[in-house]
Design an enzyme around this catalytic site. Sequence first.
Site, PDB file in Angstrom:
ATOM      1  N   LYS A 107      -3.547   5.709   8.720  1.00 31.52           N
ATOM      2  CA  LYS A 107      -4.224   6.128   7.488  1.00 31.52           C
ATOM      3  C   LYS A 107      -4.758   7.550   7.630  1.00 31.52           C
ATOM      4  CE  LYS A 107      -5.775   1.658   5.694  1.00 31.52           C
ATOM      5  NZ  LYS A 107      -6.943   0.919   5.186  1.00 31.52           N
ATOM      6  N   ARG A 163       0.856  -1.192   0.000  1.00 31.18           N
ATOM      7  CA  ARG A 163       0.000   0.000   0.000  1.00 31.18           C
ATOM      8  C   ARG A 163       0.890   1.239   0.000  1.00 31.18           C
ATOM      9  NH1 ARG A 163      -2.397   3.745   3.496  1.00 31.18           N
ATOM     10  NH2 ARG A 163      -4.578   4.249   3.013  1.00 31.18           N
ATOM     11  N   SER A 180     -12.962  -3.410   1.238  1.00 32.11           N
ATOM     12  CA  SER A 180     -13.297  -2.781   2.514  1.00 32.11           C
ATOM     13  C   SER A 180     -14.796  -2.511   2.552  1.00 32.11           C
ATOM     14  CB  SER A 180     -12.545  -1.456   2.678  1.00 32.11           C
ATOM     15  OG  SER A 180     -11.161  -1.678   2.692  1.00 32.11           O
TER      16      SER A 180
END
Length: 216
Positions: free
Chosen positions: A146, A46, A117
């Site tokens: 995040k 990511r 998600s």
Amino acid sequence: MTTFRQHEIEEFLQLYFIMGSTNCKKDPVYVLEQAIQGGITLFQFREKGKGALEGIEKVRLAERLQKVCSEAGIPFIVNDDVDLAVEMDADGIHVGQEDLAANFVRERAGDKILGVSAHSLEEAEKAIEDGADYLGLGPIYPTISKDDARAVSGLSIIENFRKNGITIPIVGIGGINAANARNVIQAGANGVSLISAIAAAEDVKKASEELKRAIM
């Protein structure tokens, strides 16, 4: 999705490490190697946030991390970037609700592992209809990893999904560490996914080992 595939994915999800260059204090390749030695079962690349690599630099890092995973027999998942996942022949791709539509990703990605998600039963049901292999639920606890994290959902989101007939594999994310990981499993998740609890640890291998012990 066959029962065998579902069972296999449940195993992969147990200790799910998510990382990009912006999450690490040390070289990402070294961090991943240490995490694998510590017992992670799945890795997601990511590369997002302030200072994230782009273009060929991002691709080169992805290739280095994929090689480490391949040599260790750990599935390599790409976050969001379906083009990169297809180009690299990654093992899977994970998308959020604000990313590409799951049905489009399933079409592009073929039989790769697809994670989505979800924050509501409606989103979960749509993801399953679109071909998701597993759901990522959270943030379970407060998180600083995040920039775009939503409001904390708590363990109740996992319990609620299970009570309402969601049977596909679930992984919890957000603020999970060795002290609370077991609670996430007991709530009904098949595994825990983590960024900073491993990536930012002074001793990555030890942190991974402690997490593995907590969920087993």
